[in-house]
Design an enzyme around this catalytic site. Sequence first.
Site, mmCIF file in Angstrom:
data_model
loop_
_atom_site.group_PDB
_atom_site.id
_atom_site.type_symbol
_atom_site.label_atom_id
_atom_site.label_comp_id
_atom_site.label_asym_id
_atom_site.label_seq_id
_atom_site.Cartn_x
_atom_site.Cartn_y
_atom_site.Cartn_z
ATOM 1 N N HIS A 1 -26.666 35.299 69.326
ATOM 2 C CA HIS A 1 -26.027 36.162 70.331
ATOM 3 C C HIS A 1 -27.022 37.197 70.864
ATOM 4 C CE1 HIS A 1 -22.743 34.256 68.229
ATOM 5 N NE2 HIS A 1 -21.875 34.682 69.123
ATOM 6 N N GLN B 1 -23.162 45.105 70.501
ATOM 7 C CA GLN B 1 -23.328 43.786 69.881
ATOM 8 C C GLN B 1 -24.566 43.049 70.403
ATOM 9 O OE1 GLN B 1 -20.323 43.258 67.757
ATOM 10 N NE2 GLN B 1 -20.312 45.383 68.447
ATOM 11 N N SER C 1 -19.414 32.095 64.152
ATOM 12 C CA SER C 1 -20.116 32.434 65.394
ATOM 13 C C SER C 1 -21.578 31.997 65.374
ATOM 14 C CB SER C 1 -20.048 33.942 65.639
ATOM 15 O OG SER C 1 -18.699 34.360 65.749
ATOM 16 N N ASP D 1 -18.635 41.625 74.906
ATOM 17 C CA ASP D 1 -18.614 42.514 73.740
ATOM 18 C C ASP D 1 -19.389 43.808 73.973
ATOM 19 O OD1 ASP D 1 -16.953 41.106 72.079
ATOM 20 O OD2 ASP D 1 -18.574 39.988 71.112
ATOM 21 N N PHE E 1 -27.287 42.796 64.532
ATOM 22 C CA PHE E 1 -26.932 43.301 63.197
ATOM 23 C C PHE E 1 -28.011 42.996 62.161
ATOM 24 C CE2 PHE E 1 -22.551 42.178 64.952
ATOM 25 C CZ PHE E 1 -22.429 43.407 65.570
ATOM 26 N N ARG F 1 -25.860 32.932 72.378
ATOM 27 C CA ARG F 1 -24.441 32.577 72.352
ATOM 28 C C ARG F 1 -24.141 31.567 73.458
ATOM 29 N NH1 ARG F 1 -20.030 34.567 75.500
ATOM 30 N NH2 ARG F 1 -18.021 34.216 74.487
ATOM 31 N N GLU G 1 -24.970 43.433 55.795
ATOM 32 C CA GLU G 1 -26.163 42.691 56.199
ATOM 33 C C GLU G 1 -27.402 43.057 55.400
ATOM 34 O OE1 GLU G 1 -24.144 44.261 58.337
ATOM 35 O OE2 GLU G 1 -23.211 42.624 59.451
ATOM 36 N N ARG H 1 -27.507 28.496 69.345
ATOM 37 C CA ARG H 1 -26.870 28.699 68.032
ATOM 38 C C ARG H 1 -26.162 27.420 67.574
ATOM 39 N NH1 ARG H 1 -20.858 31.131 68.943
ATOM 40 N NH2 ARG H 1 -20.737 30.702 71.155
#
Lengths: 319, 280
Positions: A113, A125, A42, A121, A88, A171, A63, A15
């Site tokens: 992520h 997630q 993030s 998390d 998401f 991530r 989203e 990322r």
Amino acid sequence: MSEQKAVASKPKASRQAFGEVLAELGAKHTDLVVLDADLAKSTKSELFAKKFPERFFEMGIAEQNMVGVAAGLGLAGKNAFCCSFACFVAGRFETIKISVAYSGGNVKIVGTHAGVGIGPDGYSQMGLEDLALMRTLPTMEVYQPADELETRQIVEYLATHRGAAYLRLTRQDLTPVHGPGYEFAPGKLDVLAEGKDVAILATGGPTFHAVDARKQLAAAGIDAAVINVPSIKPFDREGIAAWAKKVPLFVSVEDHNVLGGMGGAVAEVLAEVAGARARLHRHGIPDVFGESGEPEDLYRKFKLDADGIVAVVRERLGR
Amino acid sequence: MDRQATIATLAATCTRLRRDILEMITHAGSGHPGGSLSAVDLIETLYSKHLRQGAQRANDPARDRFVLSKGHGVPALYAVLAHHGYFSRDLLPTLRKLGSPLQGHPVVGTVPGIEACTGSLGQGLSVAVGMALGARLDGNGARIWCMMGDGEIQEGQVWEAMMSASKYRLDNLVAIVDSNKAQIDGLVKDVMPLESIEEKARSFGWLTTRIDGHHYGHILDAYEWAEKPEGAPKLIVADTIKGKGVSFMESELVKWHGVATNKEQLEKALAELDPEVLGS
């Protein structure tokens, strides 16, 4: 893409590499626009936002609208990068299906992520189904880089690509698996090391662990090929078919549900290859929910680290 | 053309378009007559008087765009596009047939003039917001129009899109709600009440007006208002009648959402739709 970049040999999250290269490309590619849904810090799209605020759209925690707006920007002639956690953004599947893929929109869906690598998390997630979803959409290309250099090259490719694509990023930091001469090619396997006893097919987060696993396997007298699979779609059917005749065993390794991901793509091809020698062991998240924990502990639990991959390969080979 | 002549022409044209719509759907054996007939006056007035586009400009990057978010109403759009020369009227009887470019819901690239794939309700306004942002970035002055059904705005994505259009002060974006009061399972007020649509939209930062969606004078005035940039997106709530123009449909709003007319019903409907009479 042949342009070689000086890349530090230290680990970096894909990322982070994505955010950096996107911010660089914004100057040259004035049609690039970037959208995020309250996760720009993030996903690292904030690096683009800081340099090109007029071409960055903060869409809030919404989203499906972000995906649709990206589709509209694409239809209006822009190349829209639409960023959130893999979980998401892929969760807005039907909007991606109709507004993006079916409409032929010039949209790059970026899911960061990915997998259990997000860590503490927990499962809500974790994008563990996104590859399976995105692979089923006609015209959608699907890529997952293994390190910084490959991330840079895939993002450079996507900056000029017209149409829909999904980019899956981590991530956590990734140890480089490529030297500076590497050249990413869409639709091609990337053979990191030759071997004759088993071919480990790895993608994304666990790839550098597969490289480490090869060394341990060598010490145990097992000659393992390690093949990086950055291009989930288009998928290198010929490459898989050729390797299926060379080695007796494939072990696919991915931080994704074993159903429908890269291993699923391998299974689909393997079942259709005449004269294949290779059997396939699909290794990944074994159709269970993820859970909270430090990323390295989760990789240990799900046997996605080097020791785990070694154990899986040895068990399957019975050696 | 003076206003009276414009209105007379619209009335005559829309009656012919209503005939096209019912013939297409009857021939297809399936489709959505009610919501096509409720929308056609609004769509034809837009294409004939306000949309800066035209068949020759269907691929011009700076064109105005119309997104039919209520994709099931596409027979109305196909009829209007064919009338304005975007494609041959000979295609109209191929609606919904295997291999036809006239898909059951709009698909980009099949015929000129289709701007977005829609039909999965609730998605079109987001796409229109993106197009409006793109037009603003290019500074090309294009205006984006998006039509939704009233039942459609039960979808949450619509309200996400409303928030974002308001945040970015998209005064090159116009939404039209074809408020025909009925959806598949019943009347909108029973299935999931929406009113007041205008109050909701205003609280989301939109400027609104409410009109009779079959009154050409009202439609023309509303479109003129909508084209004035005033720093905010604009919503036209058009009160319409599902199946407008066909008495046996108007008396059974819900029934004619997604049921095709048979040949006998078509004849009965066409007898009520004489362009010479209504246009005079």
